[in-house]
Design a protein around this motif. Structure first.
Motif, short mmCIF file in Angstrom:
data_model
loop_
_atom_site.label_atom_id
_atom_site.label_comp_id
_atom_site.label_asym_id
_atom_site.label_seq_id
_atom_site.Cartn_x
_atom_site.Cartn_y
_atom_site.Cartn_z
N MET A 1 76.64 -100.79 -38.09
CA MET A 1 77.23 -99.91 -39.11
C MET A 1 78.54 -99.32 -38.59
SD MET A 1 75.37 -96.87 -41.27
CE MET A 1 74.23 -98.06 -42.02
N ILE A 2 79.52 -99.16 -39.45
CA ILE A 2 80.83 -98.66 -39.07
C ILE A 2 80.76 -97.16 -38.74
CG2 ILE A 2 83.19 -98.26 -39.88
CD1 ILE A 2 82.86 -100.70 -41.67
N ILE A 3 81.43 -96.75 -37.65
CA ILE A 3 81.51 -95.35 -37.30
C ILE A 3 82.50 -94.66 -38.22
CG2 ILE A 3 82.21 -93.71 -35.51
CD1 ILE A 3 81.21 -95.73 -33.44
N LYS A 4 82.04 -93.58 -38.87
CA LYS A 4 82.86 -92.89 -39.85
C LYS A 4 83.17 -91.44 -39.48
CE LYS A 4 81.09 -95.67 -43.70
NZ LYS A 4 80.39 -95.63 -45.02
N ILE A 5 82.46 -90.90 -38.48
CA ILE A 5 82.65 -89.49 -38.14
C ILE A 5 82.48 -89.31 -36.63
CG2 ILE A 5 80.21 -88.91 -38.55
CD1 ILE A 5 81.23 -86.22 -39.73
N ALA A 6 83.29 -88.43 -36.05
CA ALA A 6 83.26 -88.19 -34.60
C ALA A 6 83.20 -86.70 -34.32
CB ALA A 6 84.50 -88.80 -33.94
N PHE A 7 82.43 -86.33 -33.30
CA PHE A 7 82.23 -84.94 -32.90
C PHE A 7 82.72 -84.76 -31.47
CE2 PHE A 7 79.14 -85.96 -36.15
CZ PHE A 7 79.21 -84.88 -37.00
N PHE A 8 83.63 -83.81 -31.27
CA PHE A 8 84.28 -83.62 -29.98
C PHE A 8 84.02 -82.22 -29.42
CE2 PHE A 8 86.71 -86.80 -32.24
CZ PHE A 8 86.97 -87.76 -31.29
N ASP A 9 83.47 -82.16 -28.21
CA ASP A 9 83.46 -80.92 -27.46
C ASP A 9 84.90 -80.53 -27.18
OD1 ASP A 9 82.52 -78.84 -25.64
OD2 ASP A 9 83.13 -80.20 -24.03
N ILE A 10 85.15 -79.26 -26.87
CA ILE A 10 86.51 -78.82 -26.56
C ILE A 10 86.75 -78.82 -25.05
CG2 ILE A 10 88.13 -76.89 -26.62
CD1 ILE A 10 87.09 -76.16 -29.35
N ASP A 11 86.11 -77.90 -24.32
CA ASP A 11 86.45 -77.68 -22.91
C ASP A 11 86.16 -78.90 -22.05
OD1 ASP A 11 87.19 -74.65 -22.59
OD2 ASP A 11 85.52 -74.74 -24.01
N ASN A 12 87.21 -79.39 -21.40
CA ASN A 12 87.15 -80.55 -20.51
C ASN A 12 86.72 -81.83 -21.22
OD1 ASN A 12 88.06 -79.04 -18.33
ND2 ASN A 12 86.00 -78.39 -17.80
N THR A 13 86.94 -81.82 -22.54
CA THR A 13 86.78 -83.05 -23.33
C THR A 13 88.09 -83.31 -24.06
OG1 THR A 13 84.39 -82.76 -23.54
CG2 THR A 13 85.44 -84.23 -25.13
N ILE A 14 88.40 -82.53 -25.11
CA ILE A 14 89.73 -82.67 -25.70
C ILE A 14 90.70 -81.65 -25.10
CG2 ILE A 14 88.87 -83.65 -27.85
CD1 ILE A 14 89.43 -80.91 -29.17
N TYR A 15 90.16 -80.59 -24.51
CA TYR A 15 91.01 -79.62 -23.81
C TYR A 15 90.91 -79.86 -22.31
CZ TYR A 15 92.88 -75.19 -22.12
OH TYR A 15 93.63 -74.25 -21.46
N ASP A 16 92.04 -80.00 -21.68
CA ASP A 16 92.11 -80.26 -20.24
C ASP A 16 92.05 -78.93 -19.49
OD1 ASP A 16 92.72 -80.92 -17.64
OD2 ASP A 16 94.72 -81.73 -18.08
N GLY A 17 90.83 -78.53 -19.13
CA GLY A 17 90.65 -77.27 -18.42
C GLY A 17 91.17 -77.28 -17.01
N PHE A 18 91.36 -78.46 -16.46
CA PHE A 18 91.85 -78.58 -15.09
C PHE A 18 93.33 -78.17 -15.02
CE2 PHE A 18 88.35 -81.47 -15.68
CZ PHE A 18 87.55 -81.22 -14.56
N ASN A 19 94.07 -78.48 -16.08
CA ASN A 19 95.49 -78.13 -16.15
C ASN A 19 95.79 -77.09 -17.22
OD1 ASN A 19 96.66 -80.08 -14.14
ND2 ASN A 19 95.64 -81.54 -15.49
N LYS A 20 94.73 -76.60 -17.87
CA LYS A 20 94.83 -75.52 -18.85
C LYS A 20 95.81 -75.86 -19.97
CE LYS A 20 93.37 -72.07 -15.51
NZ LYS A 20 93.60 -70.77 -14.86
N ARG A 21 95.52 -76.97 -20.64
CA ARG A 21 96.36 -77.40 -21.75
C ARG A 21 95.61 -78.45 -22.57
NH1 ARG A 21 100.47 -81.29 -18.20
NH2 ARG A 21 98.93 -82.93 -17.80
N TYR A 22 96.07 -78.67 -23.78
CA TYR A 22 95.59 -79.81 -24.56
C TYR A 22 96.38 -81.04 -24.12
CZ TYR A 22 92.70 -76.98 -27.63
OH TYR A 22 91.72 -76.15 -28.11
N ASN A 23 95.66 -82.11 -23.90
CA ASN A 23 96.28 -83.36 -23.47
C ASN A 23 97.00 -83.99 -24.66
OD1 ASN A 23 96.71 -86.11 -22.86
ND2 ASN A 23 95.03 -86.13 -21.39
#
Length: 259
Positions: A1-23
Motif C-alpha cells: 500500500m502507498i505511504i500517504k502520511i508521515a509523522f516526525f519527531d522534532i528533537d534530533n530528528t527534524i531539529y538538529d539538537g547537536f548544532n541547535k538549528r533546523y537542518n
C-alpha cells in the motif's frame, strides 16, 4: 500500500539538537514530500507553545497534523481532535502541595504554559537543554491543564506518587518530571490522526530517535530511526537512516520513494 502520511519527531530528528538549528536539507526534503502529496505531521513530546518557541511553525511548512505532549494532544485543521486535562480537584490539590513545598513547576495548557515558583537551577538546566523560552509567570492556579511539569530532584517523588494516585508521575530527567492525567503515548495520537484522515497504519510512516518514539513503531507500517537514535529505538525500526545533522530525513524519504 502507498505511504500517504508521515509523522516526525522534532528533537534530533527534524531539529538538529547537536548544532541547535533546523537542518536546511531536512526542511527542503519535507517540503518536497508534501508537494508530492505526502501528509506531513509533527509528533513530539513538546507541548504546542514549546513548538512555537523553537520555530516549528516558522519553517514554511503547513503541518497537516500536530501531535504534542507525547500524544496527549493532536491538532488538525486548527482544532484539537485529541486532548486530556487534569481533574480540577486533583489539580487544585497538586498546585497547593507544590507551592507548599516550594517546588518550581510549569502549568501546561493546550496552547500556553505558565511557570510558578523560583527560576531554580533545575528549571535553568531544562530551558538551556531544550532551548526553551521562559514562559509567563503565575502564582494562581490555571484551568484546563493538560499536564504539570516539575523542576526538582527526586526528594519528593515517593510522596507525590503516594498522595496523588489519580495522576501519572513520569520522571525523565534528574531535574524534570512530567505529571499527566493519563499515560501519554505518541502512537495513540497517531491513531486519532489516522482516523481523522480516514487512513490506516499501512499508509503511514514514522521517524524518531528517542525512547518516547518507540510507541510510534506499533502504529505505522514503516518506522525510521535516525543514525543518532538510541539503540532501543533502532531495535524496533524497519529502516535506519543517516544523522539528523546531515541527510538522514532526505535519505529515508528517497529510500521510500516519497521524494
Amino acid at each position: 500500500m502507498i505511504i500517504k502520511i508521515a509523522f516526525f519527531d522534532i528533537d534530533n530528528t527534524i531539529y538538529d539538537g547537536f548544532n541547535k538549528r533546523y537542518n536546511e536539507r531536512t526542511i527542503r526534503a519535507l517540503k518536497k514530500a508534501q508537494e508530492n502529496g505526502l501528509k506531513i505531521c509533527v509528533c513530539t513530546s513538546r507541548p504546542n507553545d514549546s513548538m512555537r518557541d523553537i520555530g516549528t511553525f516558522d519553517l514554511g511548512i503547513k503541518w497537516d497534523a500536530i501531535i504534542g505532549s507525547s500524544g496527549g494532544t493532536a491538532k488538525v485543521d486548527g482544532k484539537f481532535i485529541r486532548s486530556f486535562t487534569v481533574n480540577e480537584s486533583v489539580s487544585a490539590r497538586l498546585f497547593d502541595y507544590l507551592v507548599s513545598k516550594h517546588i518550581t513547576f510549569e502549568m501546561i495548557g493546550l496552547e500556553t504554559r505558565w511557570i510558578c515558583g523560583d527560576f531554580n537551577d533545575s528549571a535553568k538546566k531544562f530551558y538551556d537543554l531544550f532551548l526553551e523560552k521562559h514562559p509567563a509567570t503565575s502564582t494562581v492556579l490555571k484551568n484546563d491543564l493538560t499536564q504539570y511539569h516539575l523542576f526538582c530532584s527526586d526528594e519528593y517523588d515517593d510522596e507525590i506518587i503516594r498522595l496523588f494516585p489519580e495522576i501519572v508521575f513520569s520522571r525523565y530527567l534528574p531535574f524534570a518530571v512530567d505529571v499527566v492525567p493519563v499515560m501519554y503515548k505518541k502512537g495513540d495520537g497517531i491513531d486519532d490522526v489516522l482516523d481523522y484522515f480516514g487512513l490506516t497504519e499501512d499508509e503511514a510512516i514514522g521517524f524518531g530517535d528517542d525512547l518516547q518514539d518507540i510507541s510510534i513503531a506499533d502504529h505505522v507500517k514503516e518506522f525510521v530511526a535516525m543514525e543518532n537514535a538510541k539503540e532501543e529505538v533502532k531495535a524496533v525500526a524497519t529502516y535506519i537512516t543517516g544523522h539528523c545533522s546531515s541527510d538522514g530525513i532526505e535519505t529515508a524519504l528517497e529510500h521510500f520513494n516519497l521524494i
